[in-house]
Design an enzyme around this catalytic site. Structure first.
Site, PDB file in Angstrom:
ATOM      1  N   ARG A  72     -12.258 -10.412 -10.078  1.00 56.90           N
ATOM      2  CA  ARG A  72     -11.619 -10.241 -10.390  1.00 56.90           C
ATOM      3  C   ARG A  72     -10.557 -11.277 -11.193  1.00 56.90           C
ATOM      4  O   ARG A  72     -10.499 -12.365 -10.013  1.00 56.90           O
ATOM      5  CB  ARG A  72     -10.793  -8.933  -9.855  1.00 56.90           C
ATOM      6  CG  ARG A  72     -10.028  -9.554  -8.660  1.00 56.90           C
ATOM      7  CD  ARG A  72      -9.900  -8.203  -7.865  1.00 56.90           C
ATOM      8  NE  ARG A  72      -8.865  -8.679  -6.298  1.00 56.90           N
ATOM      9  CZ  ARG A  72      -8.464  -8.081  -5.696  1.00 56.90           C
ATOM     10  NH1 ARG A  72      -7.635  -7.513  -6.684  1.00 56.90           N
ATOM     11  NH2 ARG A  72      -8.214  -7.949  -4.302  1.00 56.90           N
ATOM     12  N   ARG A  73      -9.907 -11.231 -11.739  1.00 58.61           N
ATOM     13  CA  ARG A  73      -8.644 -12.527 -11.465  1.00 58.61           C
ATOM     14  C   ARG A  73      -9.411 -13.356 -12.304  1.00 58.61           C
ATOM     15  O   ARG A  73      -8.684 -14.624 -11.858  1.00 58.61           O
ATOM     16  CB  ARG A  73      -8.453 -12.271 -10.443  1.00 58.61           C
ATOM     17  CG  ARG A  73      -7.232 -11.674 -10.062  1.00 58.61           C
ATOM     18  CD  ARG A  73      -6.498 -11.423  -8.660  1.00 58.61           C
ATOM     19  NE  ARG A  73      -5.414 -10.405  -8.527  1.00 58.61           N
ATOM     20  CZ  ARG A  73      -5.438 -10.694  -6.942  1.00 58.61           C
ATOM     21  NH1 ARG A  73      -5.179 -11.264  -5.915  1.00 58.61           N
ATOM     22  NH2 ARG A  73      -4.605  -9.631  -6.445  1.00 58.61           N
ATOM     23  N   TYR A  78       1.841   4.835  -2.374  1.00 56.82           N
ATOM     24  CA  TYR A  78       2.156   6.993  -2.655  1.00 56.82           C
ATOM     25  C   TYR A  78       3.762   6.763  -3.273  1.00 56.82           C
ATOM     26  O   TYR A  78       3.891   8.042  -3.418  1.00 56.82           O
ATOM     27  CB  TYR A  78       1.943   6.952  -1.351  1.00 56.82           C
ATOM     28  CG  TYR A  78       1.159   6.357  -0.612  1.00 56.82           C
ATOM     29  CD1 TYR A  78      -0.021   8.242  -0.491  1.00 56.82           C
ATOM     30  CD2 TYR A  78       0.729   5.747   0.478  1.00 56.82           C
ATOM     31  CE1 TYR A  78      -1.641   7.705  -0.154  1.00 56.82           C
ATOM     32  CE2 TYR A  78      -0.981   5.391   0.702  1.00 56.82           C
ATOM     33  CZ  TYR A  78      -1.911   6.495   0.670  1.00 56.82           C
ATOM     34  OH  TYR A  78      -2.873   6.660   1.040  1.00 56.82           O
ATOM     35  N   HIS A 117     -11.196  -0.043  -9.378  1.00 56.37           N
ATOM     36  CA  HIS A 117     -10.630   1.407  -8.664  1.00 56.37           C
ATOM     37  C   HIS A 117      -9.005   1.837  -8.923  1.00 56.37           C
ATOM     38  O   HIS A 117      -8.543   2.563  -8.703  1.00 56.37           O
ATOM     39  CB  HIS A 117     -10.860   1.222  -7.208  1.00 56.37           C
ATOM     40  CG  HIS A 117      -9.780   1.988  -6.402  1.00 56.37           C
ATOM     41  ND1 HIS A 117     -10.179   3.035  -5.893  1.00 56.37           N
ATOM     42  CD2 HIS A 117      -8.533   1.071  -4.976  1.00 56.37           C
ATOM     43  CE1 HIS A 117      -9.484   3.389  -4.877  1.00 56.37           C
ATOM     44  NE2 HIS A 117      -8.639   2.629  -4.829  1.00 56.37           N
ATOM     45  N   PHE A 118      -8.487   0.493  -8.883  1.00 53.17           N
ATOM     46  CA  PHE A 118      -6.746   0.858  -9.141  1.00 53.17           C
ATOM     47  C   PHE A 118      -6.423   1.666 -10.377  1.00 53.17           C
ATOM     48  O   PHE A 118      -5.338   2.273 -10.415  1.00 53.17           O
ATOM     49  CB  PHE A 118      -6.403  -1.300  -9.472  1.00 53.17           C
ATOM     50  CG  PHE A 118      -4.819  -0.894  -9.029  1.00 53.17           C
ATOM     51  CD1 PHE A 118      -3.985  -0.640  -7.527  1.00 53.17           C
ATOM     52  CD2 PHE A 118      -3.881  -0.581 -10.654  1.00 53.17           C
ATOM     53  CE1 PHE A 118      -3.309  -0.441  -7.669  1.00 53.17           C
ATOM     54  CE2 PHE A 118      -2.764  -1.101 -10.233  1.00 53.17           C
ATOM     55  CZ  PHE A 118      -1.939  -0.774  -8.604  1.00 53.17           C
ATOM     56  N   HIS A 119      -7.286   1.037 -11.423  1.00 52.61           N
ATOM     57  CA  HIS A 119      -7.196   1.998 -12.753  1.00 52.61           C
ATOM     58  C   HIS A 119      -7.462   2.739 -13.042  1.00 52.61           C
ATOM     59  O   HIS A 119      -6.937   4.174 -13.778  1.00 52.61           O
ATOM     60  CB  HIS A 119      -8.278   0.940 -14.002  1.00 52.61           C
ATOM     61  CG  HIS A 119      -7.569  -0.320 -14.154  1.00 52.61           C
ATOM     62  ND1 HIS A 119      -7.157  -1.233 -13.822  1.00 52.61           N
ATOM     63  CD2 HIS A 119      -6.658  -0.565 -15.207  1.00 52.61           C
ATOM     64  CE1 HIS A 119      -6.284  -2.203 -13.937  1.00 52.61           C
ATOM     65  NE2 HIS A 119      -6.147  -1.750 -15.583  1.00 52.61           N
ATOM     66  N   HIS A 167       1.072  -1.148  -0.469  1.00 56.36           N
ATOM     67  CA  HIS A 167      -0.091  -0.174   0.002  1.00 56.36           C
ATOM     68  C   HIS A 167       0.703   1.261  -0.065  1.00 56.36           C
ATOM     69  O   HIS A 167       0.718   2.029  -0.607  1.00 56.36           O
ATOM     70  CB  HIS A 167      -0.899  -0.392   1.209  1.00 56.36           C
ATOM     71  CG  HIS A 167      -2.278   1.084   1.046  1.00 56.36           C
ATOM     72  ND1 HIS A 167      -3.199   0.804   0.421  1.00 56.36           N
ATOM     73  CD2 HIS A 167      -2.273   2.302   1.076  1.00 56.36           C
ATOM     74  CE1 HIS A 167      -4.470   1.879   0.111  1.00 56.36           C
ATOM     75  NE2 HIS A 167      -3.620   2.902   0.802  1.00 56.36           N
TER      76      HIS A 167
END
Length: 556
Positions: free
Chosen positions: A445-446, A235, A382-384, A231
């Site tokens: 997912r996956r 950042y 969300h990640f994209h 995580h």
């Protein structure tokens, strides 16, 4: 062509070559980053089309999971790491006027590049299909883990070069370190703290296990070390983008940064809160006490605070710029901003997307909502939005901004550069919004096929998955356009006098001496203490339990 014109052209050519030679280390890092980006984009469109169950030649479970692994590693680890290293060198040279130990910088580059090649070949050969998170008991070839280790070691050498340059500069200066360098130094410190967890996982657990020196591995312990790293990695990606948002965007917009002091405080808050937040990825994992999951949840919400300050500060800076350009009324300043500048447009669209991605992050951090969306397509959506657009599109815009300054060549195909950002934005809308919805509908997912082995519920998301695949095609077109602009600029961009790398001034007056926010050594020590407190006892608790472990598993 006249003799004078020929002479002027030759002078411009020599000037461009000398400019590129000065920035050779930076351009080399950017080159690997863009190569990884291009290959990762190919992997992305392959998996997007296969997941929609389209009759393409590469539609097979083996190829799908190879593409998922390659896309994740190349985009999330290689593209970002090399781009950030190159950007760090640019910032150090242009703000401090120096880059010490450049020979070590080249060592960093070659170590990381060799590691990248090793890991990429292991993935593409089909011997290391372990996805981006490489969770055991999925087992990769030792070359994958060793290559990943070399990439990290190379990045640590980069950290040393950046810190040494700063320390030597500070010995001769009492004033605060320039803001862009302040942000990059915090990025370095977050990376060091985060990669300690990854180093322990890879060196102590994964490499001996993959070599057969250890028969079994504890997946929960390995996952915990990974999320110590996983995580704060976010950042490490985001903060260099923030450096560009805070210090370059207002300058391009024709304004000033709203507050230098507030920005320094924001960077320090990210240093303190970004690392001890990993347990919200492990809400369903046994062996980790609920009380510690709650601690990490609180810290996850704490890290949202500097993000909200960032939104306020950057928008305020843009409003200042718009009003200096003559904007009037409540929103009249928006139309005065330089929307035809490729860097500005890319970053502005990235920020709009990031606002929605941040909302998804707050959902992921809440236990009650996390159990609904975790391991669904919602997470990849969300990640994209966050990394795949807020960071990636910012880095693409930064490439447009940096190319003329590092090569002495005018940006070629400027209209295509503008179109590319719009293509990315709308492609991501198609891909991400539909994927958010199918995740809420229960699509995992996956998984290779959206039909989910013919399950009745899967029929509800088939149309949305097809729209998502269309978004993937648009994103691939955007990726190709981006690389075409870069190649055209390097190949036949008009030779010019390289513009200076300049950063925005702040509205508030800078202090003569460094303030508390510039005591980065102190804040690094506090952040390290928080990491020890957040992970020390939970890891000791896991390691003290009776553990049985798992042998390695290779699906292909």
């Amino acid at each position: 062509m006249s003799v004078a014109s020929i002479a002027a052209s030759e002078v411009a050519s020599e000037r461009a070559e000398s400019v590129a030679e000065r920035w050779r280390l930076e351009l080399s890092n950017f080159g690997v980053a863009l190569g990884a980006f291009g290959l990762g984009a190919v992997m992305a469109v392959m998996q997007s089309l296969a997941r929609a169950d389209l009759p393409v030649w590469f539609s097979s479970p083996r190829m799908y999971y190879i593409s998922v692994t390659a896309h994740g590693v190349l985009m999330a680890l290689v593209f970002t790491t090399f781009f950030i290293m190159g950007l760090g060198y640019v910032v150090a040279r242009t703000t401090l006027g120096r880059l010490d130990s450049e020979g070590w910088g080249w060592l960093s580059f070659w170590v990381a590049a060799v590691g990248t090649v090793m890991a990429a070949l292991a993935i593409l050969s089909g011997s290391s299909t372990v996805l981006y998170t490489f969770y055991p008991p999925l087992q990769a070839h030792p070359a994958f883990y060793i290559g990943a280790t070399l990439l990290i070691v190379g990045s640590w050498i980069w950290c040393g070069v950046m810190l040494r340059t700063w320390i030597l500069w500070r010995r001769a200066h009492q004033e605060p370190v320039p803001l862009p360098m302040h942000g990059m130094l915090v990025t370095v410190m977050i990376w060091i703290l985060a990669t300690i967890g990854l180093a322990i996982e890879v060196l102590v657990l994964l490499i001996p296990w993959s070599l057969g020196l250890v028969e079994r591995i504890d997946p929960i312990v390995a996952r915990t070390f990974f999320w110590w790293f996983g995580h704060p990695l976010v950042y490490f990606w985001v903060l260099p983008a923030y450096v560009l948002w805070y210090t370059v965007l207002p300058k391009i917009a024709g304004g000033k940064l709203f507050s230098d002091t507030l920005t320094r405080a924001v960077f320090v808050m990210f240093l303190l809160f970004s690392t001890p937040v990993g347990f919200h990825h492990q809400f369903a994992d046994p062996g980790i006490p609920a009380s510690w999951k709650m601690v990490h949840t609180v810290l996850t919400y704490a890290v949202l605070f500097p993000s909200m300050i960032t939104a306020f500060t950057v928008i305020a800076s843009l409003e200042v710029a718009g009003r200096l350009r003559g904007g009037e009324g409540l929103f009249g300043w928006l139309g005065k901003l330089p929307w035809r500048d490729p860097f500005f447009l890319a970053v502005a669209l990235a920020m709009i997307t990031f606002a929605f991605g941040g909302i998804g992050g707050a959902i992921n951090a809440a236990y009650a909502m996390n159990v609904v969306v975790h391991n669904t397509a919602f997470i990849q959506a969300h990640f994209h939005l966050t990394i795949g657009t807020a960071v990636a599109l910012t880095f693409m815009g930064a490439t447009y901004w940096l190319l003329p300054r590092l090569t002495g060549r005018e940006l070629a195909l400027k209209r295509l550069a503008l179109a590319q950002s719009y293509l990315w934005f709308f492609g991501m809308v198609l891909f991400s919004w539909t994927t958010h919805i199918t995740g809420l509908m229960g699509q995992p997912r996956r998984v290779f096929s959206s039909s989910f082995l013919g399950a009745q519920d899967a029929g509800a998301w088939r149309v949305l998955t097809a729209i998502s695949a269309a978004g993937g095609v648009v994103l691939f077109a955007s990726s190709a356009s981006f690389l075409l602009v870069v190649i055209a600029t390097l190949g036949w961009g008009r030779r010019i006098a390289a513009p200076a790398v300049e950063y925005a001034e702040a509205l508030d007056e800078l202090p003569v001496r460094a303030s508390v926010w510039d005591r980065l050594g102190l804040w690094m020590a506090v952040a390290a203490l928080l990491v020890v407190l957040a992970y020390g006892w939970p890891l000791w608790h896991l390691l003290s339990m009776e553990r049985f472990g798992s042998p390695g598993f290779k699906p292909f």
